[in-house]
Each structure stands twice: as structure tokens, then as C-alpha cells.
Write a protein that holds these residues in place. Sequence first.
Motif, PDB file in Angstrom:
ATOM      1  N   GLY A 282      49.841  38.803  42.548  1.00 47.83           N
ATOM      2  CA  GLY A 282      50.030  37.861  43.645  1.00 47.83           C
ATOM      3  C   GLY A 282      48.902  36.875  43.801  1.00 47.83           C
ATOM      4  N   SER A 283      47.708  37.229  43.353  1.00 45.27           N
ATOM      5  CA  SER A 283      46.592  36.335  43.602  1.00 45.27           C
ATOM      6  C   SER A 283      45.854  35.905  42.334  1.00 45.27           C
ATOM      7  CB  SER A 283      45.611  36.997  44.574  1.00 45.27           C
ATOM      8  OG  SER A 283      44.606  36.097  44.905  1.00 45.27           O
ATOM      9  N   VAL A 284      45.575  36.851  41.429  1.00 49.96           N
ATOM     10  CA  VAL A 284      44.751  36.482  40.271  1.00 49.96           C
ATOM     11  C   VAL A 284      45.533  35.596  39.305  1.00 49.96           C
ATOM     12  CG1 VAL A 284      43.418  37.347  38.318  1.00 49.96           C
ATOM     13  CG2 VAL A 284      43.285  38.510  40.513  1.00 49.96           C
ATOM     14  N   PHE A 285      46.802  35.903  39.068  1.00 52.40           N
ATOM     15  CA  PHE A 285      47.569  35.045  38.160  1.00 52.40           C
ATOM     16  C   PHE A 285      47.689  33.614  38.698  1.00 52.40           C
ATOM     17  CE2 PHE A 285      49.894  38.466  35.410  1.00 52.40           C
ATOM     18  CZ  PHE A 285      48.685  38.732  34.783  1.00 52.40           C
ATOM     19  N   PRO A 286      48.069  33.437  39.975  1.00 53.91           N
ATOM     20  CA  PRO A 286      48.062  32.054  40.480  1.00 53.91           C
ATOM     21  C   PRO A 286      46.680  31.408  40.403  1.00 53.91           C
ATOM     22  CG  PRO A 286      49.256  33.463  41.976  1.00 53.91           C
ATOM     23  CD  PRO A 286      48.639  34.358  40.949  1.00 53.91           C
ATOM     24  N   LEU A 287      45.624  32.204  40.629  1.00 50.87           N
ATOM     25  CA  LEU A 287      44.265  31.654  40.538  1.00 50.87           C
ATOM     26  C   LEU A 287      43.964  31.172  39.124  1.00 50.87           C
ATOM     27  CD1 LEU A 287      41.886  33.996  42.518  1.00 50.87           C
ATOM     28  CD2 LEU A 287      41.736  31.518  42.459  1.00 50.87           C
ATOM     29  N   LEU A 288      44.402  31.958  38.131  1.00 54.84           N
ATOM     30  CA  LEU A 288      44.160  31.545  36.743  1.00 54.84           C
ATOM     31  C   LEU A 288      44.948  30.274  36.449  1.00 54.84           C
ATOM     32  CD1 LEU A 288      44.206  35.060  35.037  1.00 54.84           C
ATOM     33  CD2 LEU A 288      42.233  33.552  35.327  1.00 54.84           C
TER      34      LEU A 288
ATOM     35  N   VAL B 299      58.066  21.198  32.754  1.00 56.77           N
ATOM     36  CA  VAL B 299      57.235  21.024  31.567  1.00 56.77           C
ATOM     37  C   VAL B 299      56.369  22.270  31.506  1.00 56.77           C
ATOM     38  CG1 VAL B 299      55.499  19.560  30.483  1.00 56.77           C
ATOM     39  CG2 VAL B 299      57.135  18.570  32.110  1.00 56.77           C
ATOM     40  N   ILE B 300      56.530  23.052  30.442  1.00 53.42           N
ATOM     41  CA  ILE B 300      55.846  24.347  30.435  1.00 53.42           C
ATOM     42  C   ILE B 300      54.453  24.213  29.835  1.00 53.42           C
ATOM     43  CG2 ILE B 300      55.963  26.754  29.694  1.00 53.42           C
ATOM     44  CD1 ILE B 300      58.867  26.629  30.113  1.00 53.42           C
ATOM     45  N   ARG B 301      53.448  24.265  30.709  1.00 49.37           N
ATOM     46  CA  ARG B 301      52.049  24.251  30.292  1.00 49.37           C
ATOM     47  C   ARG B 301      51.393  25.510  30.858  1.00 49.37           C
ATOM     48  NH1 ARG B 301      50.588  18.906  29.005  1.00 49.37           N
ATOM     49  NH2 ARG B 301      48.605  19.785  28.353  1.00 49.37           N
ATOM     50  N   THR B 302      50.131  25.763  30.458  1.00 47.06           N
ATOM     51  CA  THR B 302      49.480  27.020  30.846  1.00 47.06           C
ATOM     52  C   THR B 302      49.542  27.302  32.350  1.00 47.06           C
ATOM     53  OG1 THR B 302      48.036  26.709  28.970  1.00 47.06           O
ATOM     54  CG2 THR B 302      47.386  28.372  30.558  1.00 47.06           C
ATOM     55  N   PRO B 303      49.265  26.320  33.235  1.00 38.49           N
ATOM     56  CA  PRO B 303      49.333  26.661  34.659  1.00 38.49           C
ATOM     57  C   PRO B 303      50.701  27.210  35.057  1.00 38.49           C
ATOM     58  CG  PRO B 303      48.297  24.519  34.364  1.00 38.49           C
ATOM     59  CD  PRO B 303      48.827  24.928  33.022  1.00 38.49           C
ATOM     60  N   LEU B 304      51.764  26.609  34.502  1.00 40.82           N
ATOM     61  CA  LEU B 304      53.105  27.074  34.870  1.00 40.82           C
ATOM     62  C   LEU B 304      53.383  28.449  34.273  1.00 40.82           C
ATOM     63  CD1 LEU B 304      55.490  26.102  36.542  1.00 40.82           C
ATOM     64  CD2 LEU B 304      56.536  25.226  34.460  1.00 40.82           C
ATOM     65  N   LEU B 305      52.832  28.717  33.074  1.00 43.35           N
ATOM     66  CA  LEU B 305      52.999  30.051  32.485  1.00 43.35           C
ATOM     67  C   LEU B 305      52.437  31.112  33.433  1.00 43.35           C
ATOM     68  CD1 LEU B 305      52.060  29.789  28.710  1.00 43.35           C
ATOM     69  CD2 LEU B 305      54.286  30.298  29.716  1.00 43.35           C
ATOM     70  N   PHE B 306      51.254  30.823  33.986  1.00 41.39           N
ATOM     71  CA  PHE B 306      50.669  31.808  34.899  1.00 41.39           C
ATOM     72  C   PHE B 306      51.508  31.940  36.165  1.00 41.39           C
ATOM     73  CE2 PHE B 306      46.850  31.644  32.268  1.00 41.39           C
ATOM     74  CZ  PHE B 306      46.528  32.985  32.252  1.00 41.39           C
ATOM     75  N   VAL B 307      52.180  30.879  36.573  1.00 41.05           N
ATOM     76  CA  VAL B 307      53.079  30.994  37.720  1.00 41.05           C
ATOM     77  C   VAL B 307      54.247  31.916  37.371  1.00 41.05           C
ATOM     78  CG1 VAL B 307      54.712  29.722  39.150  1.00 41.05           C
ATOM     79  CG2 VAL B 307      52.419  28.824  38.788  1.00 41.05           C
ATOM     80  N   PHE B 308      54.771  31.787  36.142  1.00 38.58           N
ATOM     81  CA  PHE B 308      55.837  32.709  35.731  1.00 38.58           C
ATOM     82  C   PHE B 308      55.310  34.148  35.731  1.00 38.58           C
ATOM     83  CE2 PHE B 308      57.895  29.081  33.093  1.00 38.58           C
ATOM     84  CZ  PHE B 308      58.500  28.594  34.246  1.00 38.58           C
ATOM     85  N   GLY B 309      54.084  34.316  35.214  1.00 38.64           N
ATOM     86  CA  GLY B 309      53.471  35.650  35.229  1.00 38.64           C
ATOM     87  C   GLY B 309      53.362  36.186  36.643  1.00 38.64           C
ATOM     88  N   PHE B 310      53.035  35.285  37.564  1.00 39.14           N
ATOM     89  CA  PHE B 310      52.950  35.656  38.983  1.00 39.14           C
ATOM     90  C   PHE B 310      54.309  36.132  39.499  1.00 39.14           C
ATOM     91  CE2 PHE B 310      54.299  33.396  42.918  1.00 39.14           C
ATOM     92  CZ  PHE B 310      53.742  34.234  43.861  1.00 39.14           C
ATOM     93  N   PHE B 311      55.377  35.365  39.216  1.00 41.36           N
ATOM     94  CA  PHE B 311      56.722  35.774  39.674  1.00 41.36           C
ATOM     95  C   PHE B 311      57.022  37.196  39.220  1.00 41.36           C
ATOM     96  CE2 PHE B 311      58.482  31.189  39.623  1.00 41.36           C
ATOM     97  CZ  PHE B 311      58.143  31.030  40.946  1.00 41.36           C
ATOM     98  N   PHE B 312      56.891  37.397  37.919  1.00 43.87           N
ATOM     99  CA  PHE B 312      57.277  38.664  37.312  1.00 43.87           C
ATOM    100  C   PHE B 312      56.474  39.816  37.926  1.00 43.87           C
ATOM    101  CE2 PHE B 312      56.573  41.839  33.966  1.00 43.87           C
ATOM    102  CZ  PHE B 312      57.892  42.158  33.665  1.00 43.87           C
ATOM    103  N   THR B 313      55.156  39.647  37.971  1.00 40.37           N
ATOM    104  CA  THR B 313      54.284  40.734  38.400  1.00 40.37           C
ATOM    105  C   THR B 313      54.383  40.964  39.898  1.00 40.37           C
ATOM    106  OG1 THR B 313      52.808  39.772  36.765  1.00 40.37           O
ATOM    107  CG2 THR B 313      51.970  41.606  38.009  1.00 40.37           C
ATOM    108  N   PHE B 314      54.368  39.867  40.647  1.00 44.67           N
ATOM    109  CA  PHE B 314      54.362  40.016  42.097  1.00 44.67           C
ATOM    110  C   PHE B 314      55.672  40.610  42.597  1.00 44.67           C
ATOM    111  CE2 PHE B 314      55.031  38.395  46.417  1.00 44.67           C
ATOM    112  CZ  PHE B 314      53.962  39.013  47.024  1.00 44.67           C
ATOM    113  N   VAL B 315      56.776  40.269  41.958  1.00 47.14           N
ATOM    114  CA  VAL B 315      58.055  40.832  42.409  1.00 47.14           C
ATOM    115  C   VAL B 315      58.062  42.350  42.193  1.00 47.14           C
ATOM    116  CG1 VAL B 315      60.522  40.892  41.920  1.00 47.14           C
ATOM    117  CG2 VAL B 315      59.374  38.708  42.250  1.00 47.14           C
ATOM    118  N   ILE B 316      57.495  42.801  41.070  1.00 47.47           N
ATOM    119  CA  ILE B 316      57.423  44.260  40.851  1.00 47.47           C
ATOM    120  C   ILE B 316      56.536  44.897  41.931  1.00 47.47           C
ATOM    121  CG2 ILE B 316      56.585  46.060  39.289  1.00 47.47           C
ATOM    122  CD1 ILE B 316      57.373  44.318  36.968  1.00 47.47           C
TER     123      ILE B 316
END
Lengths: 201, 658
Positions: free
Chosen positions: B434-440, B383-400
Motif C-alpha cells: 500500500g505504501s512502498v510500491f507507490p513510493l517507488l 503508457v506503461i512505464r516504470t511508475p505505472l508498473l509499480f502502481v500495478f504492483g500496488f493494486f495486486f499487493t494491496f488488494v491481497i
Amino acid sequence: MNQRPVLDISDLPTFGHGPRSPTWWGTLGFMALEGTGFALAAGAYLYLATLWPNWRLSAPVPNHWPGTIVTLLLVVSLVPNHILNGYAKRCAMGPVRIGMVVMSLLGLAPLVVRWFEFPALNIYWDTNAYGSMIWVLLGLHTTHLITDVGDTIVLTVLMFTHHGYSGRRFGDVGDNVFYWDFVVLTWIPIYLLIYWLPRLG
Amino acid sequence: MSSADLTNERDLPPGRETSATGDIAPERDGPRDTGMDDASLHRWLARTWRTPPGIIGALSSVDHKVIARRYLITAFLFLCLGGLNAVAMRVQLSGPQRGLIGPDLYNQLFTMHGVTMMFLFAVPIVQATGIYLVPLMVGTRNIAFPRLNAFGYWVYVSGGLFAWVSFALSMGPDVGWFAYVPLSGPEFGPGKRADVWAQMITYTEVSSLAVAVATIVTVLKQRAPGMSLDKIPLYVWALLVTSFVVVFAMPAVMITSTFLILDRLVGTHIFNPAEGGDALLFQHLFWFFGHPEVYIIFLPATGMVSSIIPAFARRPAFGHLGLVLSLIAVGFLSFGLWVHHMFATGLPKLGASFFTASSMLIAIPNGVQIFCWLATLWEGRPVIRTPLLFVFGFFFTFVIGGLTGVMLASVPLDLQVHDTYFVVAHFHYVLIGGSVFPLLGAAYFWFPKITGRMMSERLGRWHFWLAMIGFNAAFFPMHIVGLWGMPRRVYTYPAELGWGNINLFISAGAVLFFVSFVLFAFNLVHGALRGTPAGDNPWDAGTLEWATSSPPPSYNFARIPVVTNVEPLWAEREALPVAAGLRVDARELIVSTVAEAHPDVREKSATPSIWPLLAAIAVGATFLYSIFTPWAIIWGAAPIAVTLVGWFWPKGDPEDEE
């Protein structure tokens, strides 16, 4: 949320000694972080000692006698310390009071001798890095010693008041015993580093 | 596990006599919660566990939720200040030869930015989140050593004030966040600026260490009955591993800063090569802390991700054991990497190769975590809600960020881009990604629990996209300008180098990123005042913090839960199994055994006290005074001793006496 009681804990005791008590674990945590600090300071000393071929940097060797007396006093103090632990576990007030007084005195005695250790190093902290490091090591352990002796004295006074008749206080005595072991244990490598390593060079 | 297992006499530790022997005053037994109706139970517990009214009462609070809220707000304010530092720097760098900020102020700005973000924002905010959530998630009524926890907060605040007041007086540190000697040493660091750095470190590390010990003991000894090691939530595992990393890493930076201040203040020669010391020793000691520091910030964030994903994927995390083992592996490996920060110092080749290998090795457990999360999402019905969006942002950014990390682990590439914007880009991808996106994400996820109200989903999505676009616009081009050779920590650059346009673009991205935080702040305030009421469990998540009301009462749980599953609320949908038998007129909680979480002791938790604040003032004043004279330690010892005795001396409450 609805609840359904499945467990009755009303018979549990209200305190536990040693690893049953959170305070024991907290003490262990502080030992771990202080021990890490000691290990790193010792590591820094060894790092410098191996870096410079003429380590001790032409300084005179320290006089080990005050340090050796402190070592002996600390090692001897372990015996009453552990006898005290046995009484604390049994919550026996009389012997615990005696034991705490003995341990306060056995904490003050090495502190008195420690006063003579600093001049016996035969170098100042600002002479060179060797002098700096042995002053730092001795200073670290002295801080440790003063803190624990202060703590022991306060607890001794507490055990002579009506507050002492509590399982928690006897638990505190047990944790104090535990911490003193650590103070003694950390001293051994520092003693060897300060007084005997320079004699190797 | 059934509740019968928990009360089975066989499993209980030996020596569990209920009647104490020896010279102990008999327990003055009070009313118990057994069979008590809900209204009376609430009345009793609310009176026993309340924070006293008035200013003194508020300053005496030892409630983990109150302390955590203060921590979170304070850390957010420091984030804003550190962010303003960054915006000021980006305005100065937006074009060649801008004269807005001179080199002296610029040096203070980048130092304050780094120091604030690392020591006053990142570490405190992940620890604060843990202070709030860990006791709730393990099903207890307060953190272990609540007064130590309060003391930690006050020391942290005084450290932050000390640094920022110094900055306002133009004596802010200007030697970079890692303050290498000889630049920060007595010869090249005149004035008090480097001393401010050194003592600010001491304050914040004292506070982190205190919180770490409290967290470890809470997790090991205060878990709800039945929460054996295999049923501990992943977030709590992450905080436990992080706290151990803090315990073994933070002393290194305290030793470093103490050695530095000794060299500066009393003339020791620890870092002085002319008198038998060594400057590189500083770097070794600093990075022995500094590399684990990255994981101190990152590991709690992975714990947040591991909480958010199951809640929105609607299934328990895939590979729970693998995730736990990865956390532990990362914790250990984080201590074996520090030299990769020192590749440019001319270390022996063999040593450099070892640290290259270990730097690449740590990518393996981190990769395991990423694949476990992806598998959880794949197997679930997300279920895509804001917390999960930030997790996706975390995946993308942290992998780079992870990929550029693997690049930097190889010595030749590291030497080429050392101290350039490539490194700046890398560590912002790792730290923000790795940290701020999951925190958000975590802020949106747990905000309803903390305030009882929801944040706006629509603003949340705007916030996410603005942050994502702003962040990447600001930091991706830094890789390029770094490869072109732009060094970090320069206050300006000549027009002929052709870096003007790309820097203008970076600055625009930075402003956009800043705006996203303004929107976030608005959403926080708006949500707290006007948000729709959340109810106990708005996401229908499975861990214990959602079993109580939002916000939770001072006593957290009316009755302590009994845990039967890693997602207890999903396993027990009808009614939560609970334990009965605690006193309600004293602050009792259950102390359990370390591995199996068998209930073992009814221990009393500390009552509110003003003494931790007074002790923090005494300690803070001593640290402050010590940048001027070493005698501060002697003069400060007496007030510190007095306040500590006041703190520990029993006051006659049942919490003290029994």
C-alpha cells in the motif's frame, strides 16, 4: 513554459489579521493538537475513574481554593485580553503596549497561585494512579501556562522596541490573544476533573 | 474560471484596505515583478531566495526543497538500516535452531526494525515527499512556516541518531515497536531500553506534528490564485487529509510514551493495576494513534497513485470528487478502528462487534478509490512505464493485504492467528503493497523533477520485477506458516515443527527483495549522475510542479501561476496564466482565501536562520537527558527558551519588519 500575465496583485496589503493570516491558522493547528493531547489525558483519567469503583482510591479530597482562584483569575483575564485584541486590530501602539503589560501580569498571577495548587491536591504523584493522573493533568496545563506567559512577555518586550511598528507584530498580538483564550478554555474541564470529580465519588 | 473573476472586487473579503492604518512604519516598497524582463526577474529572485553559501548557510536553509531532499535521503538511509535488521533476522530464521543471533539481540532487532520502518522511514518519507511537492503543486514559493519545517527535520535526525546510537551501545529498545506494558514498564523493563523507545517516539512525533501543521497551512492559505477547493490536485488533498490525521493521532502516542516514561522515571502508577492504574489503557492510547498511523502512511501513497495514473493514462482522474470524498472518509474512519488490534484482550463482545463492523466499513471508501483508478486506466490510453508498473504492483499487493485485513477483522479468525506470521504477512502486504510500491513508483515519477535527470527505464523494469517476485516470495508463505502456528517475534524454532524449508524459502525471497533495493539505489545514483536530461515536463503531466524547471529554482516559479483547471498544464497548453505585482527584493508570496483561493495578502516568507537547528539541539539534548533524570526538563527549559527567542526575534530584514 510561456507565461501570460492575467492578474495584478500589487495592491494587496502586506499583512492580515485573524483568519487572513497563515500564523492564525498555524496557531489553530497547534491548538488542535494540544487540545487532542488534553482530551486524551482527560479521557485516560475518566477511563481509570470508571474502572475502579472506589475512585479516588481512599485519598483525601483536594482543597479546591487555589484552583478556584486560578479559575477566577483566568476568566477575569479574558476581558482585558479581548480589549487588547480590538486595539491590536486597529494597530494602536499605546494601548497595545499597556494591554500587553497587563496580560503579562495577568499571566504571571495565576502561575503564582498555581504554585500553591500542587500541595493542595493533598496527594503525591507516586501514591497511586489517582494521584498520578491529577498531577499529570495539572502539570500539562502548567506547562501550557508557562509557555504562553513566556511568549507573552517576549512579545511585550518586542512591542516596546522599534520592531513593534509593523503590521505583522500587531498580528502576533492578535494571535497571542487567541492563544490565551485557548489556555483559559482548556483549564475549565481540567479544573472540574481535578477538583470536582473526586467530590462526586 | 476566467482571471477576471479573480480580481472582481465583489468576491474579495471585506476589509481589504491597501493602505494600512494605525502605528505602522510605512512599507519600504521595493522593485516589483510587473513588466520585468525574464533575465532581470531571475537575477532578483535568485538573489532574494537563495540559501546562503558555506556550512552555516547550508545549516540555515529554509528552502522546502533543500529540507525535503535531506529528509528523503535520511529516510532512505533509515530504510536501508531497517532493511538490514530484517535481513539479519531472516538469516537467523532461515533454518531451525540457528545460533547466529541470540534472543536478546533478536528482541532488539525486531524492535529496531519496526521502530525504524514506522517512525524513521515511513512517516518521514511520505511527509518529506509532501514537503517537496505540495508547495510546487499549489503554486507557491515556499512551505508555510519554513523555519518550523527546518526545525522538524533537525529534531527527526536527532531522534533517529538517538535510537541508532543506543542500538549500537546495546541499549536499543527490545520491547517491540508498540512496547506494551507491563513488559516495558518499570517492573519488567530494567535498564534504559524502554526509555529509549519512549523518547525516540517523542522526538519523531514532535517533528511529524510540526510538518503536519506547516503542510495544512500551506494547502489552506498559500494556494495559487484560482485553485479553489475543487481544483486542488488529488495528491495535495491526500497530504492535507493525512496532516489532519497526524494532528489528531500523534498526540495520542506522545501521551502514551510520556505516561510510560513517567511511570518508569518518577514512579507514577498510570499503567500499574496494583495501584489503581491499568495496563490495557496503554494499548487503547497506543492504538488510538497506531491505527490512524497506518493511514498516515497509506493516504499519501494513494495521492501518489492518483498523480501517476492520470499522467500515464493520458486523461484526468475518473471520479475526482469521489476520490476526494474517499480520502476524507478514510481519514475519519481511521479513528474508529483501533480496538481491532486488541481483540485478544478479552473486550466486551458488543465492543468487539462494533470494531469489526467499522473495520469492514473502511474497505468501502478504499474500494471506491481502487475502482476510480481502474476506470481512469480503462478510459485512458495507458503508457506503461516504470511508475505505472509499480502502481500495478500496488493494486495486486494491496488488494491481497486488504483481503486478509477483512479476514482479520472478524474476531474468531483474529483470535486464532493473533501474534502469528499470518499477521506479519498481512501488515507487510498492506504497508509495502500500500505504501512502498507507490513510493517507488513516485520515486521514478518525480525523480526527474528533483534532479533534472531521468532514471534508467530498463533498470527500473528489472527493479520492479525483482521487487515484485522477491516481496511475494518472502511474504506470501508467511500466511501459510502463520496458519501453521508459527508465532512472530521468536528468535528460533525446533526442527521437529517442520517449518525449516518454508522459512528458508522466505529468507531467499527476502534476500531477493533486498537486492531489488540495491538495484534501486544504483539506479538513483546512476540517474542523478548520468541520467538523460529530463526537461521541465518529461511525462507531459498536468499539475503545476511540471510548469517550472527541473530541478526547480529556489523561488519555484518566476511568476505565481493562476489556476483555471484541476490539470492546469493540460488546460493551458499555449501559455500559463500568471499573476504579477510581487516584490522581488523580499521573499513575498501570495496568501489566498481558504475556499476560493482569492489572492488576499502579499505575505513575506521567513529568511534562512541557524536558530531552528540550535533550537532542535536544545530540544534534542533535553529529551536525551530526560531518560536519566526528570530534572532535565528544568535544566533544558533555559536553552530551549533562549533558542526560541533567537528564532523569533526580528533581525531587521523586510521579511521580519513589514
